[in-house]
Design a protein around this motif. Sequence first.
Motif: not given
Length: 94
Positions: A27-30, A36-42, A71-77
């Motif tokens: 949820a934090q990354l989303t 920040h208006d950055v496209p997120l593709h899951v 590339a960040d394994p945590s997936g945290a923003p």
Amino acid sequence: MPLDGKDNFEPLAVMNWQVHVYGSAGAQLTDWCACHDVPLHVFDWQSEHEAAGLARNALYLLRPDTYVALADPSGAPDALERYCADHEIRTLSA
């Protein structure tokens, strides 16, 4: 790599900063990407992703030239925040 009708190369047709996640995005990354208006593709996790060397639920920041910048394994923003600060990038939005 097209899998189950979804191709991770398709978003690269638009030359902008974007984040890819293979598995699920937190949820934090989303929220960070939306703010920040950055496209997120899951992309749904597949064994083919693992075979290609991708990490499940990691975030991949792609530059407009499609190079994987981070590339960040945590997936945290916070990894995105550090990357932008380290490279003096003010915005990743289009």
